[in-house]
Design a protein around this motif. Structure first.
Motif, short mmCIF file in Angstrom:
data_model
loop_
_atom_site.label_atom_id
_atom_site.label_comp_id
_atom_site.label_asym_id
_atom_site.label_seq_id
_atom_site.Cartn_x
_atom_site.Cartn_y
_atom_site.Cartn_z
N ASP A 190 -7.54 38.26 -23.80
CA ASP A 190 -8.54 39.33 -23.68
C ASP A 190 -7.91 40.66 -23.28
N ARG A 191 -6.62 40.68 -22.97
CA ARG A 191 -5.92 41.93 -22.67
C ARG A 191 -5.09 42.43 -23.85
N ILE A 192 -5.06 41.65 -24.92
CA ILE A 192 -4.39 42.09 -26.15
C ILE A 192 -5.42 42.86 -26.96
N THR A 193 -5.20 44.18 -27.11
CA THR A 193 -6.19 45.01 -27.80
C THR A 193 -6.01 45.03 -29.31
N SER A 194 -4.79 44.74 -29.77
CA SER A 194 -4.57 44.58 -31.21
C SER A 194 -3.33 43.73 -31.41
N ALA A 195 -3.27 43.07 -32.56
CA ALA A 195 -2.13 42.22 -32.90
C ALA A 195 -1.92 42.28 -34.41
N ASP A 196 -0.69 42.57 -34.79
CA ASP A 196 -0.34 42.65 -36.20
C ASP A 196 0.83 41.72 -36.49
N VAL A 197 0.69 40.92 -37.51
CA VAL A 197 1.76 40.02 -37.93
C VAL A 197 2.74 40.84 -38.76
N THR A 198 4.02 40.81 -38.39
CA THR A 198 5.04 41.53 -39.14
C THR A 198 5.61 40.62 -40.23
N ASP A 199 6.46 41.18 -41.08
CA ASP A 199 7.13 40.39 -42.11
C ASP A 199 8.36 39.68 -41.58
N GLU A 200 8.77 40.03 -40.36
CA GLU A 200 9.99 39.45 -39.80
C GLU A 200 9.77 38.03 -39.30
N ARG A 201 10.59 37.14 -39.80
CA ARG A 201 10.55 35.74 -39.38
C ARG A 201 11.49 35.59 -38.19
N PHE A 202 11.08 34.80 -37.18
CA PHE A 202 11.97 34.59 -36.03
C PHE A 202 12.51 33.16 -36.06
N PRO A 203 13.73 32.97 -35.51
CA PRO A 203 14.37 31.66 -35.56
C PRO A 203 13.75 30.67 -34.57
N GLU A 204 14.04 29.41 -34.80
CA GLU A 204 13.64 28.37 -33.84
C GLU A 204 14.23 28.73 -32.48
N PRO A 205 13.47 28.55 -31.40
CA PRO A 205 14.03 28.86 -30.08
C PRO A 205 15.12 27.86 -29.71
N GLY A 206 16.15 28.39 -29.05
CA GLY A 206 17.24 27.53 -28.58
C GLY A 206 16.82 26.72 -27.37
N ARG A 207 17.72 25.88 -26.91
CA ARG A 207 17.46 24.99 -25.78
C ARG A 207 17.06 25.75 -24.51
N GLU A 208 17.80 26.83 -24.21
CA GLU A 208 17.50 27.60 -22.99
C GLU A 208 16.11 28.21 -23.06
N ARG A 209 15.78 28.79 -24.21
CA ARG A 209 14.46 29.41 -24.37
C ARG A 209 13.35 28.37 -24.29
N LEU A 210 13.57 27.21 -24.89
CA LEU A 210 12.56 26.14 -24.80
C LEU A 210 12.32 25.76 -23.34
N GLY A 211 13.38 25.72 -22.55
CA GLY A 211 13.24 25.42 -21.12
C GLY A 211 12.42 26.47 -20.40
N ARG A 212 12.63 27.72 -20.76
CA ARG A 212 11.87 28.81 -20.13
C ARG A 212 10.40 28.77 -20.54
N ILE A 213 10.17 28.41 -21.79
CA ILE A 213 8.78 28.27 -22.26
C ILE A 213 8.09 27.14 -21.50
N ALA A 214 8.79 26.02 -21.35
CA ALA A 214 8.22 24.88 -20.61
C ALA A 214 7.90 25.27 -19.17
N GLU A 215 8.78 26.04 -18.54
CA GLU A 215 8.51 26.52 -17.19
C GLU A 215 7.26 27.40 -17.13
N ALA A 216 7.10 28.26 -18.14
CA ALA A 216 5.97 29.19 -18.18
C ALA A 216 4.63 28.46 -18.29
N VAL A 217 4.64 27.31 -18.96
CA VAL A 217 3.38 26.56 -19.13
C VAL A 217 3.25 25.44 -18.10
N GLY A 218 4.18 25.43 -17.13
CA GLY A 218 4.07 24.46 -16.04
C GLY A 218 4.61 23.09 -16.38
N GLY A 219 5.53 23.03 -17.35
CA GLY A 219 6.03 21.73 -17.78
C GLY A 219 7.39 21.43 -17.34
#
Length: 152
Positions: A123-152
Motif C-alpha cells: 500500500d506504500r508502492i504508488t506505482s510499479a512498472d515492469v522493465t524489459d530487463e531480466r534479472f538472474p537467479e539469486p545466489g546462495r548469499e542473497r537467498l539467505g538474506r531473503i530467508a532472513e527477511a521473511v523470518g525463515g
C-alpha cells in the motif's frame, strides 16, 4: 462469497461507486457499506475515497505488475513512500509477495538502490512498472538474506 469480498469485486469492476449504489447492488444498507469499507481499509485493501464514492486505488495495478515481474523474472521500477512520507524510485528484483501483520501485503525484493534485500508494503508502492530487463537467479548469499527477511 462473503459480503466484503463482494464489495471489493464490485469496486474492481465498477470504477467509482457511491455507498448508495454499492448498498443497492449488495442488498444492504448504506451504513453497512460505510462500515465494511472502513474495515476493508483497516485490513489493507487499497480503497480510495473520492468525491463521487469509492474506488480501488492504484495498488491493485501494482499487484498485477509485481505478479508479472515475479513470473517473468523482470526488474520492477517502483515509486515507494516510506513510513515518514519520503518518496523514492527504486529498481528492485522481486523475490516473493506475501501477506503479513495487520492484513498488509508485502514485497520482498533485492533493492538496487540499497544493494540489499528490502521489504516493501504494497500500500506504500504508488506505482510499479515492469522493465524489459531480466534479472538472474539469486545466489546462495542473497537467498539467505531473503530467508532472513521473511523470518525463515
Amino acid at each position: 462469497m462473503k459480503r466484503r469480498d463482494a464489495l471489493v469485486e464490485e469496486l474492481r469492476s465498477g470504477g467509482c461507486l457511491s455507498a448508495r449504489e454499492l448498498a443497492s447492488r449488495l442488498g444492504v444498507s448504506k451504513s453497512t457499506v460505510v462500515r465494511d469499507v472502513a474495515k476493508l481499509r483497516e485490513a489493507g485493501v487499497p480503497i480510495r475515497i473520492e468525491q463521487g464514492g469509492y474506488s480501488i486505488a492504484g495498488p491493485q495495478a501494482v499487484k498485477r505488475a509485481i505478479d508479472e515481474a515475479l513470473l517473468r523474472r523482470r526488474v520492477l521500477r517502483v515509486d515507494y513512500v516510506n513510513s515518514k512520507g519520503v518518496s523514492t524510485t527504486r529498481d528492485v528484483e522481486p523475490s516473493i509477495c506475501l501477506g503479513g501483520r495487520g492484513g498488509h501485503w508485502y514485497l520482498v525484493a533485492w533493492c538496487r538502490l540499497r544493494e540489499d534485500v528490502r521489504v516493501f508494503r504494497l500500500d506504500r508502492i504508488t506505482s510499479a512498472d515492469v522493465t524489459d530487463e531480466r534479472f538472474p537467479e539469486p545466489g546462495r548469499e542473497r537467498l539467505g538474506r531473503i530467508a532472513e527477511a521473511v523470518g525463515g
